[in-house]
Design a protein around this motif. Structure first.
Motif, PDB file in Angstrom:
ATOM      1  N   ALA A  88     -62.003  14.637  71.916  1.00 53.54           N
ATOM      2  CA  ALA A  88     -60.721  15.350  71.898  1.00 53.54           C
ATOM      3  C   ALA A  88     -59.585  14.403  71.499  1.00 53.54           C
ATOM      4  O   ALA A  88     -58.677  14.776  70.744  1.00 53.54           O
ATOM      5  N   TRP A  89     -59.663  13.181  72.009  1.00 54.31           N
ATOM      6  CA  TRP A  89     -58.649  12.177  71.655  1.00 54.31           C
ATOM      7  C   TRP A  89     -58.756  11.819  70.173  1.00 54.31           C
ATOM      8  O   TRP A  89     -57.751  11.657  69.488  1.00 54.31           O
ATOM      9  N   ILE A  90     -59.975  11.670  69.667  1.00 58.68           N
ATOM     10  CA  ILE A  90     -60.190  11.314  68.257  1.00 58.68           C
ATOM     11  C   ILE A  90     -59.644  12.396  67.337  1.00 58.68           C
ATOM     12  O   ILE A  90     -59.022  12.113  66.306  1.00 58.68           O
ATOM     13  N   TYR A  91     -59.852  13.692  67.718  1.00 56.63           N
ATOM     14  CA  TYR A  91     -59.315  14.789  66.900  1.00 56.63           C
ATOM     15  C   TYR A  91     -57.800  14.658  66.745  1.00 56.63           C
ATOM     16  O   TYR A  91     -57.252  14.754  65.640  1.00 56.63           O
ATOM     17  N   LYS A  92     -57.127  14.432  67.867  1.00 56.77           N
ATOM     18  CA  LYS A  92     -55.676  14.326  67.832  1.00 56.77           C
ATOM     19  C   LYS A  92     -55.224  13.103  67.026  1.00 56.77           C
ATOM     20  O   LYS A  92     -54.256  13.162  66.267  1.00 56.77           O
ATOM     21  N   TRP A  93     -55.935  12.001  67.211  1.00 55.09           N
ATOM     22  CA  TRP A  93     -55.561  10.760  66.519  1.00 55.09           C
ATOM     23  C   TRP A  93     -55.687  10.911  65.006  1.00 55.09           C
ATOM     24  O   TRP A  93     -54.811  10.502  64.256  1.00 55.09           O
ATOM     25  N   VAL A  94     -56.761  11.498  64.550  1.00 55.27           N
ATOM     26  CA  VAL A  94     -56.978  11.652  63.114  1.00 55.27           C
ATOM     27  C   VAL A  94     -55.963  12.622  62.521  1.00 55.27           C
ATOM     28  O   VAL A  94     -55.420  12.393  61.441  1.00 55.27           O
ATOM     29  N   HIS A  95     -55.672  13.707  63.242  1.00 52.53           N
ATOM     30  CA  HIS A  95     -54.757  14.726  62.701  1.00 52.53           C
ATOM     31  C   HIS A  95     -53.324  14.206  62.604  1.00 52.53           C
ATOM     32  O   HIS A  95     -52.630  14.473  61.626  1.00 52.53           O
ATOM     33  N   PHE A 123     -54.268  13.132  58.749  1.00 53.75           N
ATOM     34  CA  PHE A 123     -55.233  13.947  58.012  1.00 53.75           C
ATOM     35  C   PHE A 123     -55.345  15.338  58.648  1.00 53.75           C
ATOM     36  O   PHE A 123     -56.390  15.705  59.201  1.00 53.75           O
ATOM     37  N   PRO A 124     -54.281  16.144  58.557  1.00 56.34           N
ATOM     38  CA  PRO A 124     -54.341  17.487  59.145  1.00 56.34           C
ATOM     39  C   PRO A 124     -55.325  18.388  58.408  1.00 56.34           C
ATOM     40  O   PRO A 124     -55.766  19.402  58.958  1.00 56.34           O
ATOM     41  N   GLN A 125     -55.668  18.037  57.159  1.00 55.16           N
ATOM     42  CA  GLN A 125     -56.582  18.870  56.384  1.00 55.16           C
ATOM     43  C   GLN A 125     -58.027  18.754  56.846  1.00 55.16           C
ATOM     44  O   GLN A 125     -58.868  19.585  56.485  1.00 55.16           O
ATOM     45  N   LEU A 126     -58.349  17.715  57.617  1.00 56.88           N
ATOM     46  CA  LEU A 126     -59.718  17.552  58.103  1.00 56.88           C
ATOM     47  C   LEU A 126     -59.943  18.427  59.328  1.00 56.88           C
ATOM     48  O   LEU A 126     -59.210  18.337  60.321  1.00 56.88           O
ATOM     49  N   SER A 127     -60.959  19.260  59.262  1.00 59.11           N
ATOM     50  CA  SER A 127     -61.286  20.101  60.405  1.00 59.11           C
ATOM     51  C   SER A 127     -62.039  19.277  61.447  1.00 59.11           C
ATOM     52  O   SER A 127     -62.467  18.156  61.184  1.00 59.11           O
ATOM     53  N   GLU A 128     -62.203  19.879  62.639  1.00 55.63           N
ATOM     54  CA  GLU A 128     -62.957  19.168  63.669  1.00 55.63           C
ATOM     55  C   GLU A 128     -64.402  18.965  63.234  1.00 55.63           C
ATOM     56  O   GLU A 128     -65.042  17.972  63.599  1.00 55.63           O
ATOM     57  N   GLY A 129     -64.926  19.907  62.451  1.00 58.41           N
ATOM     58  CA  GLY A 129     -66.283  19.737  61.918  1.00 58.41           C
ATOM     59  C   GLY A 129     -66.367  18.563  60.966  1.00 58.41           C
ATOM     60  O   GLY A 129     -67.357  17.812  60.970  1.00 58.41           O
ATOM     61  N   ASP A 130     -65.339  18.372  60.136  1.00 57.82           N
ATOM     62  CA  ASP A 130     -65.310  17.222  59.239  1.00 57.82           C
ATOM     63  C   ASP A 130     -65.277  15.920  60.031  1.00 57.82           C
ATOM     64  O   ASP A 130     -65.970  14.949  59.695  1.00 57.82           O
ATOM     65  N   ILE A 131     -64.460  15.899  61.061  1.00 55.68           N
ATOM     66  CA  ILE A 131     -64.363  14.700  61.883  1.00 55.68           C
ATOM     67  C   ILE A 131     -65.687  14.436  62.593  1.00 55.68           C
ATOM     68  O   ILE A 131     -66.125  13.286  62.732  1.00 55.68           O
ATOM     69  N   ASP A 132     -66.372  15.511  63.050  1.00 54.39           N
ATOM     70  CA  ASP A 132     -67.686  15.343  63.662  1.00 54.39           C
ATOM     71  C   ASP A 132     -68.668  14.699  62.685  1.00 54.39           C
ATOM     72  O   ASP A 132     -69.480  13.844  63.063  1.00 54.39           O
ATOM     73  N   ASN A 133     -68.596  15.113  61.422  1.00 51.79           N
ATOM     74  CA  ASN A 133     -69.488  14.525  60.408  1.00 51.79           C
ATOM     75  C   ASN A 133     -69.191  13.040  60.210  1.00 51.79           C
ATOM     76  O   ASN A 133     -70.109  12.220  60.091  1.00 51.79           O
ATOM     77  N   ILE A 134     -67.899  12.683  60.176  1.00 51.68           N
ATOM     78  CA  ILE A 134     -67.524  11.276  60.020  1.00 51.68           C
ATOM     79  C   ILE A 134     -67.998  10.459  61.211  1.00 51.68           C
ATOM     80  O   ILE A 134     -68.540   9.351  61.068  1.00 51.68           O
ATOM     81  N   ILE A 135     -67.826  11.006  62.404  1.00 50.68           N
ATOM     82  CA  ILE A 135     -68.258  10.301  63.611  1.00 50.68           C
ATOM     83  C   ILE A 135     -69.772  10.136  63.622  1.00 50.68           C
ATOM     84  O   ILE A 135     -70.304   9.103  64.061  1.00 50.68           O
ATOM     85  N   ALA A 136     -70.491  11.151  63.127  1.00 45.71           N
ATOM     86  CA  ALA A 136     -71.948  11.041  63.059  1.00 45.71           C
ATOM     87  C   ALA A 136     -72.354   9.900  62.138  1.00 45.71           C
ATOM     88  O   ALA A 136     -73.316   9.165  62.409  1.00 45.71           O
TER      89      ALA A 136
END
Length: 443
Positions: A88-95, A123-136
């Motif tokens: 949840a923190w990573i989502y906010k940080w990236v956005h 990077f507001p254009q990155l969805s949470e799914g995109d961020i999940d892929n990057i984290i993976a």
């Protein structure tokens, strides 16, 4: 007493046949090395909630400019970042990292200060799914290089051969067998000599022949023909030598920092005029400033694993980048300039005589000549060299064959119309436009 032929000739024939047999047998044995076993591909680390393949694409497109997986760049290393922060923190940080810093988030403020207060792009254009892929992708375990006997690590992509016979062992065995063979033949020759002596056998002496050089000297016709031939051949080679004075074609010096045009202009498709920008507007193409190199290498401190070749390892290329950092005074750990610089003494490759005038901008910008026309396929050169002769004849031949570029060049409209009518052609060559006049190229 009986007379027999010279048994030394038999020994020579025996030595020759045994030597040929031994050489062919050992050559065949050396070629039967065991086929290298195909290395097993390391299975990617199991990840959940994202696709590491898609994550790699997103990482390269959005993150690679400032981040690396295993080393600090403008931002921190990102491998294993999921274990340091909650998603949840990573989502906010990236956005929007700036909002988190302004809000006083302790972790965000600490991360901001640890990285020289570099502001991360939102990077507001990155969805949470995109961020999940990057984290993976960043959660994958780092692949370790294969280790061969003796503990030496081999670079990725290098095949480790098992069961193969060392060339040194083969050569040593060959030398030993040849030495034994020589000793045996010497002993056989000695025994045969004793047997012949004990049995009263007289070895027929060799027939005395006139030395070939004496026979040649007595033949006046052969001496005359040979003298004429040697005189003509000497003149030919002397002329060829004199014509090569000052011609440095294929000159390929070693530079203080190894620079691969194959990687930069070939694999990465960097335009020649990005580094040699002076070629468009100046007489000389110029040597690029190291600041131009740092435009990219500020964030590229090491090459990819796939860049390594059998001749140049990844460690070698990384060491060249470190030489660049030492020259400009860049501390990659602190991501800051130290102010301590070192000069780089580049070795000049292309060097025209002082009485020759050549203007790069006239050929590159006006004539539209491609760099490869004179410098060869530089995108394939690991080490830069002088591709062309750069002689007067070479330049004249180019001027005679090359048509003047008229498209979008109103400067030549009037003179082209007059000269094309004079010569009865549709397009004029550089030679017909005055490209063979002495004053065009000589002061």
């Amino acid at each position: 007493m009986k007379k027999v032929g010279n048994h030394n000739s038999i020994s020579r024939k025996l030595l020759l046949s045994l030597s040929l047999t031994l050489i062919f047998s050992l050559t065949s044995f050396a070629q039967d090395a065991a086929a290298p076993a195909a290395p097993e591909a390391a299975a990617p680390a199991a990840t959940s909630g994202g696709d590491p393949v898609k994550g790699k694409e997103l990482f390269n497109a959005n993150c690679a400019a400032c981040h690396k997986l295993d080393a600090k760049s403008t931002g921190p290393a990102l491998r294993g970042v999921a274990a340091k922060h909650e998603m949840a923190w990573i989502y906010k940080w990236v956005h929007n990292s700036s909002d988190m810093i302004k809000s006083g988030d302790a972790v965000a403020v600490k991360l901001f200060e640890e990285n020289n207060k570099s502001v991360m792009t939102a990077f507001p254009q990155l969805s949470e799914g995109d961020i999940d892929n990057i984290i993976a992708y960043t959660s994958e375990v780092k692949a370790e290089p294969a280790v061969v006997a003796g503990g030496a690590a081999t670079p990725p992509g290098t095949n480790v051969e098992s069961g193969s016979v060392s060339n040194n062992i083969i050569l040593g065995a060959l030398a030993l067998v040849m030495a034994i063979l020589v000793v045996m033949l010497f002993m056989v020759n000695k025994v045969l000599t004793k047997v012949a002596s004990n049995n009263g056998i007289v070895v027929a002496p060799r027939e005395t022949r006139t030395p070939i050089w004496k026979a040649f000297a007595k033949n006046q016709f052969l001496v005359l023909v040979t003298s004429i031939f040697l005189l003509l051949a000497s003149g030919y080679f002397v002329y060829g030598f004199l014509m090569q004075v000052g011609v440095d074609q294929n000159y390929e010096p070693i530079q203080p920092i190894h620079y691969s045009h194959k990687i930069h202009a070939g694999d990465n498709e960097i335009n020649c005029k990005y580094c040699h920008s002076a070629a468009r507007v100046s007489k000389n193409a110029g040597i690029p400033s190291l600041n131009v190199c740092m435009n990219c290498h500020k964030n590229i401190s090491e090459v990819a694993e796939t860049t390594a070749t059998p001749e140049y390892s990844k460690a070698f290329y990384d060491a060249q980048i470190q030489k660049l950092y030492d020259a400009v005074g860049w501390d990659k750990a602190k991501q800051a300039y130290t102010g301590k610089t070192q000069p780089v003494k580049w070795v000049r490759i292309h060097n025209l005589p002082d009485f020759v005038y050549f203007n790069h901008s006239q050929h590159v910008s006006v004539a539209g000549v491609e760099c490869q026309t004179c410098h060869g396929p530089v995108q394939e050169f690991e080490i830069m060299k002088q591709y062309s002769k750069l002689t007067m004849g070479w330049c004249i031949d180019c001027h005679r064959k090359t048509d003047v570029k008229m498209e979008g060049n109103a400067y030549y409209d009037k003179i082209h119309a007059e000269l094309s009518k004079k010569y009865g052609v549709e397009k004029l060559t550089a030679a017909q436009m005055g490209g063979l006049e002495c004053g065009k190229c000589h002061y």
